[in-house]
Design an enzyme around this catalytic site. Structure first.
Site, PDB file in Angstrom:
ATOM      1  N   TRP A 378      87.257 -30.276 117.636  1.00  0.00           N
ATOM      2  CA  TRP A 378      87.537 -31.244 118.687  1.00  0.00           C
ATOM      3  C   TRP A 378      87.641 -30.578 120.048  1.00  0.00           C
ATOM      4  CZ3 TRP A 378      92.548 -32.135 121.135  1.00  0.00           C
ATOM      5  CH2 TRP A 378      93.464 -31.136 120.846  1.00  0.00           C
ATOM      6  N   GLU A 506      99.339 -27.472 115.072  1.00  0.00           N
ATOM      7  CA  GLU A 506      99.098 -27.416 113.624  1.00  0.00           C
ATOM      8  C   GLU A 506     100.239 -26.759 112.865  1.00  0.00           C
ATOM      9  OE1 GLU A 506      95.234 -25.568 113.764  1.00  0.00           O
ATOM     10  OE2 GLU A 506      94.252 -27.518 113.618  1.00  0.00           O
ATOM     11  N   LYS A 617     102.642 -24.352 117.629  1.00  0.00           N
ATOM     12  CA  LYS A 617     101.469 -23.482 117.741  1.00  0.00           C
ATOM     13  C   LYS A 617     100.781 -23.699 119.080  1.00  0.00           C
ATOM     14  CE  LYS A 617      97.080 -22.599 115.369  1.00  0.00           C
ATOM     15  NZ  LYS A 617      96.155 -23.118 114.343  1.00  0.00           N
ATOM     16  N   GLN A 618     100.547 -24.937 119.409  1.00  0.00           N
ATOM     17  CA  GLN A 618      99.976 -25.250 120.709  1.00  0.00           C
ATOM     18  C   GLN A 618     100.578 -26.581 121.139  1.00  0.00           C
ATOM     19  OE1 GLN A 618      95.823 -25.569 118.935  1.00  0.00           O
ATOM     20  NE2 GLN A 618      95.627 -26.921 120.668  1.00  0.00           N
TER      21      GLN A 618
END
Lengths: 786, 786
Positions: A378, A506, A617-618
């Site tokens: 994505w 994630e 994570k992000q």
């Protein structure tokens, strides 16, 4: 994105103020336009192969030595869209039971050189004066060195190669020889090989290789084992001396003995084509022969000249110029490295994807290695698209048409998930979902909302309603249907939300009301409903056709609007948005306390352990504030930035750029520069220590965004383009152009002032900081801060 | 438990008042002590193979035809603890990369019968008068029929078999022949075969088969391919006529020609041993030969007599007698079926596990099929243990010692999960985690808390503190350490909880503060801390030894107490306990609206779709109210029962019994009987339509609990035993015994009165309804309601 095959995507512990304490591994010389390796370090071999990768969108090749040898190498010449497949054990419904992956295709660099019985192998022979150099103004990679045989004969060799950016099936190789202290013979074999093994899967995926040879040319056609693709490869080889043809099962080579004269230059030139266009059998061979004939008539030098012209025109619009401030030499060198870095990023992006084909997307590693299976994620719409929107909008459109063309697969995927409409894959080459991890493939909705966002962003920045009506609307309807069927009413909230999802972060899965997913879903549904309504008014005929084609009823759009209106966005009164239900209660992980040796966590932590704390994570929430920037107040951005940056471990290489862009917007230039840190030189300095696997193509797209959105403060999601220039301290000047609705706009930022001019096209209203201006041919200057 | 290989564990939609609308498939004749199949239905073949499974804990064999043939069959003779292994692709840390699974072992029933060139194969030959019968008073399975050859010869055959319950390596087979209208020869081959293929994996896992034959006996020793186990199998075969030995690679058979006389009985008798005790090579062969010699000296009839005595003594303590009320014939027949059913349950439980070996546990399918790989789950402690506690406490102890012996593997598993202490496996044969689905193996903590609960329940009901100090304490310490390292403080609650777990309700995963997990964790930590303290006082030397052995410090227990005290249990003011954080907000699934054809959901729904609504598979909260029954008020039970039964889809076959027991407690006898519905005849009437795969051993353990805990209202978790008898309307009498701390207590429930007597051992204080009584030799009678 998740990692499976490859495990070395190291984030790192934050130390003190430094939020991303990754360390450069400086190896290449700093130069504004070239990447140069002087002397050869065997341990750096794979990294250099990645760095010196060439591509022309249609094909790509790692910077491996033409002659191969015993040097550590991941040999790979790839053709965009060429893949093979493997079945995996069927488990539950909705979990993929077939994966596909990019495979190395024809090795057209295949070369053997023998001098006095000694075979050229830089892992074994004596050599000196090694220089490998990529010139980003020409796209030509050269490598030269002097080979000294056991008997003391010194032969200077120079290897040149490039991939034709115009006639993309063409690739060129030239090898020149200058004997420095002798005259005599060398044996050269030059050929084509379908023998290359997929390193990860330890298998060659080519079969049914058909040979054809003429006097000066060799040709092979081969098929993949499972996907049934066919590729033609042919080469015209100019080589003095008597020639012999040697054919193997999957190879063909021309061998000749060259008589060299001391001090004189001799050359072997190979002009090859790699044809993969869906045709098969004799038709493919015939087409390949024709293309080879034309290619054969265009010499290396002539083609190289055309290549130079291509890159000149590319840089004219796509270059970003950075001038160092009047500071110390070290800082100036650093800025020079940034200059080189951002050009490398632009160069690699253009090599990976520059439009013209609807069959390709942007692989996470482009065409530079096997990692991530060549899959596009994505990131294409969320990270790469802005680069293309403002430098090559046609390519941006082509990327979206790729999604349109793969709508049937996305529809099928939605069915597999018991949903309506279309669900875009988290990882794919051909449109089919290829991620075998259900927790990603089934729970991550962001590929679909990213496609919708991409359409929205594309139409907003190009005004291309033709595209919207012809392609966009249908995709939007199907994505909206998918979201509608996936959304559900919370028993307590009484609002719609997405339950059981994984956001871009994630490190949390099977969560409910993920703010990013809910918000992106809301905006997507709104946009789909608007688009359908707008299409009905603007082009009733097209609307009627669409309604018939996909059985669209007006009630559907009403339902989307209702869901969008009643979408739950979990925010506190102070503006802090909860990443998902229950996030604020999650046990705390002190990310500073994690030993550096624990990274990457996917390798060192028990899998489940990653998923149950407030470490992310992000940054989902920040990502959404970046994408729909103008929809949120500065306060919301500040509150959320301050909160989430403390929890983010940046195990995604896309994460720091989002932080940097928002920090710059919030005037926190220290953070902005910290997070910018390695953005432009992630691969050149191998910050993640995994460049050997290939380049981080989508990350380098974010390097461009980091500068343009971060330091020039471009915002393209509002009613008009907006800039909020904030020049980093160590820069004296930042200069770049953007294409915008048929215009070329130059932006030149100096310390206290920014200049805008529209050098082509009509005058344009823009916002700079908080005021509106009109930018036209004559230079507009806006002082720092407006 | 989850399902992987096997997919037909159908729950069903609830219809109106009927909460579990599964439908009986009535096939076997109702009889108090026998299971009889009159006439043979080919389509029922596999179901009958399961129903007619025999076992003696050490070995098990499906009720397949001795002579094999073309009838649909899952042939399997299993040896408890014999398994092989397979590697699976390594993915992330903490996810198993090796699985093990029960394999079919030596086929000792192997028989071929030929009459006039016609081979006996009930799929092909003509036959009549087929009767297959299992007598639960003897454990002998007989099968008789008359075979009519093409030429009209009628031969009556009777096959008998049993597995010796005392000398468990011994198995017996007898075949008798009576020619009804002829005299003449038949050929009989009888042998041993290691050729049986694992059906699911399509592979025979035996290799290196060594043969040894003497005049009257045949022997084989074989090894598994990967697990390195060795099995000896030998048989003494009494067979008239001249004998020939036929050896294949993995088989050996004795062949003879029998001369039959019209109207006279001839017989072939096979006395075999299956030896698997860890010894290998020549030592194993020698041991096998010795055991075979002894076995060979004990005839079928003599052994059968001993077998009868074994079952007599078993039924004397373990029988549950149900008398029908004076109602209509249909209801009386129904009760008779329940009587037969509960005896079948007791019979199969005793066949599967009855103690004496610490190497075995209770597989979900026992030794009756390949499904679930022969694995034991947490059901052993949570569902099966009560049956053994009150009928065979030594066996209960042995089950717990199995867990003690596998502590090293549980420690290792905890390490793999980055935790301390010991984590017990969700699925195992040998102690190693064998579940390759991380979402189960890594997130389900209930195997560990179930072991702790089992120790607690065992010690409570037996008073066996020796066991507690010698084995239990060490397990408890290690489980407590695991829980301590897995628990975390909620950022908002400020309390401890388990984050990122899957409770027994496997329709929700990666949830936080699962009430069951938190509460079981709390009680486990409390019990561990108490035990350590108690041990320190009761046996300082043993305590010191334990401290040294496992480096236990007093601070540890304090920490456990602190965590237990501050464990978060999410309950509303009205007593409703939230299954896990956010459960109450989950979107609603109307379970009545799910089409029957959608079951089992694992097969028909996209995997992720199962996990995001308020539909639950089995009732976590109710399970906890069942296990620690006396710790919760009636109001809490009522509120939670009323809430959760509406959300439960019973895709676990254990679920209805828990509902039935609580419904009975709450006086809701209508619900109690509805949920009891198929409990005793789940397999006999193939309610789940998957009995063909094997018996639901742990479910049939819950059938016993459903009667004893449900209708006798036994509670064994309080300070003394408690009964709250509630006799179902259709029963006139319920009679059973329990063993309790050296006593045998008889319970006889009539409509309005219940009689208790302690027929062996000291008088005992018990609670009946809400009053205390002393039960002694003389009969105590308590009227209904107390």
């Amino acid at each position: 994105m998740y990692r499976r095959e490859s495990r070395a995507d190291a984030g790192s512990v934050t130390e003190g103020r430094k939020h991303v304490a990754k360390v450069a591994n400086i190896y290449y010389a700093v130069d504004p336009w070239k990447i140069t390796e002087k002397g050869f370090d065997k341990d750096h071999s794979r990294v250099s192969e990645s760095i010196f990768s060439l591509g022309n969108e249609s094909t790509g090749v790692r910077g491996s030595f033409d002659e191969g040898g015993s040097i550590d190498s991941l040999r790979g010449a790839y053709i965009n869209g060429v893949y093979d497949m493997a079945d995996i054990e069927r488990s539950y419904r909705g979990i993929v039971d077939k994966v596909h992956f990019m495979i190395p295709a024809c090795d057209w660099l295949d070369t053997t050189i023998i001098l006095e019985g000694e075979k050229l192998d830089l892992g074994k022979v004596k050599f000196c004066d090694f220089v490998r150099e990529l010139d980003m103004r020409t796209g030509i990679l050269t490598r030269s060195f002097v080979w000294e045989t056991a008997a003391g004969k010194r032969l200077k060799l120079c290897f040149e190669r490039f991939l034709d950016m115009v006639n993309r099936e063409r690739v060129y190789q030239r090898i020149t020889f200058i004997p420095e202290n002798f005259s005599g013979n060398i044996t050269v074999k030059s050929g084509l090989s379908f023998e290359t093994v997929h390193e990860g899967r330890k298998k060659c995926f080519w079969k049914d290789v058909i040979h054809k040879t003429l006097e000066d040319r060799i040709m092979l056609k081969a098929s993949t084992t499972k996907s049934g693709q066919e590729v033609f490869s042919g080469a015209v080889i100019d080589m003095p001396g008597e020639r012999t043809i040697e054919s193997g099962e999957k190879t063909v080579r021309i061998s000749a003995c060259l008589n060299l004269t001391e001090g004189k230059t001799s050359a072997v030139e190979k002009r090859a084509v790699l044809v993969f266009d869906g045709s098969t059998g004799d038709a493919l061979i015939q087409k390949g022969e024709e293309l080879l004939s034309k290619c054969g008539q265009t010499s290396f030098d002539v083609a190289a000249k055309e290549q130079k012209a291509y890159w000149d025109s590319y840089w004219a619009v796509s270059d970003i110029l950075i001038e160092p401030g009047d500071t110390d030499a070290k800082t100036r060198e650093r800025v020079a490295a940034e200059q080189q870095g951002i050009r490398f990023c632009s160069f690699q992006l253009a090599q990976t994807y520059n439009g013209g084909s609807f069959l390709h997307n942007i692989g996470a590693k482009g065409l530079t290695g096997e990692a991530y299976n060549g899959h596009a994620f994505w990131d294409t719409e969320s990270c790469c698209l802005p680069f293309y929107l403002f430098t090559n909008p046609e390519a941006a459109k082509d990327l979206l048409i790729f999604r349109y063309n793969t709508l049937p697969m996305a529809r099928n995927r939605a069915r597999m998930l018991d949903c309506e409409g279309a669900c875009y894959p988290i990882a794919t080459l051909n449109g089919d979902e290829a991620c075998s991890l259900w927790q990603h493939a089934s729970l991550q909705l962001q590929p679909s909302t990213a496609v919708a966002y991409g359409i929205w962003h594309y139409v907003k920045t190009t005004g291309d309603t033709d595209f919207l009506y012809k392609y966009g609307a249908e995709m939007l309807v199907e994505i909206a249907r998918f979201l509608k069927s996936r959304a559900a009413l919370g028993n307590l909230t009484g609002k719609y939300g997405f339950y059981g999802v994984m956001g871009p972060d994630e490190f949390h899965l099977m969560v409910n009301n993920n703010a990013y997913t809910n918000y992106m879903g809301k905006r997507t549904l709104e946009f789909a409903a608007e688009t359908v309504k707008e299409l009905g008014k603007a082009d009733p005929e097209a609307y009627a056709k669409l309604c018939e084609k996909i059985k669209l009823s007006p009630e559907e759009a009403e339902k989307w609007s209702e869901i969008a209106e009643n979408m739950y966005i979990p925010a506190r009164e102070d503006g802090l948005i909860e990443q998902h239900d229950g996030f604020f209660d999650l046990p705390h992980t002190d990310i500073d306390s994690i030993p550096v040796t624990d990274f990457p966590l996917y390798d060192h932590w028990s899998y489940d352990r990653i998923y149950r704390t407030d470490m992310i994570k992000q940054p989902d929430v920040l990502m959404m504030l970046y994408l729909y920037n103008s929809s949120f107040t500065e306060n919301v951005k500040r509150v959320n930035y301050d909160f989430y940056r403390q929890h983010t471990i940046h195990e995604s290489s896309l994460s720091p750029a989002i932080h940097s862009i928002l920090a710059a917007e919030l005037g926190n230039m220290e953070d902005a520069m910290d997070f910018f840190g390695f953005a432009t030189r992630l691969d050149l300095d191998d910050y993640n220590r995994n460049t050997r696997e290939g380049l981080h193509i989508t990350s380098i797209a974010m390097a461009w965004a980091n500068i343009v959105y971060g330091f020039a403060g471009l915002r393209s999601d509002g009613d008009m383009l907006k800039f909020s220039p904030r020049l980093p301290d160590r820069w004296k000047e930042l200069k770049f152009s953007i294409l915008y609705k048929g215009r070329v706009i130059n932006i030149r930022m100096e310390r206290d002032i920014t200049f805008f001019s529209c050098i082509s096209g009509e005058a344009l209203k823009i916002r700079v900081y908080d005021s509106e201006y009109t930018v036209s041919h004559s230079e507009l200057s806006v002082p720092f801060g407006g």
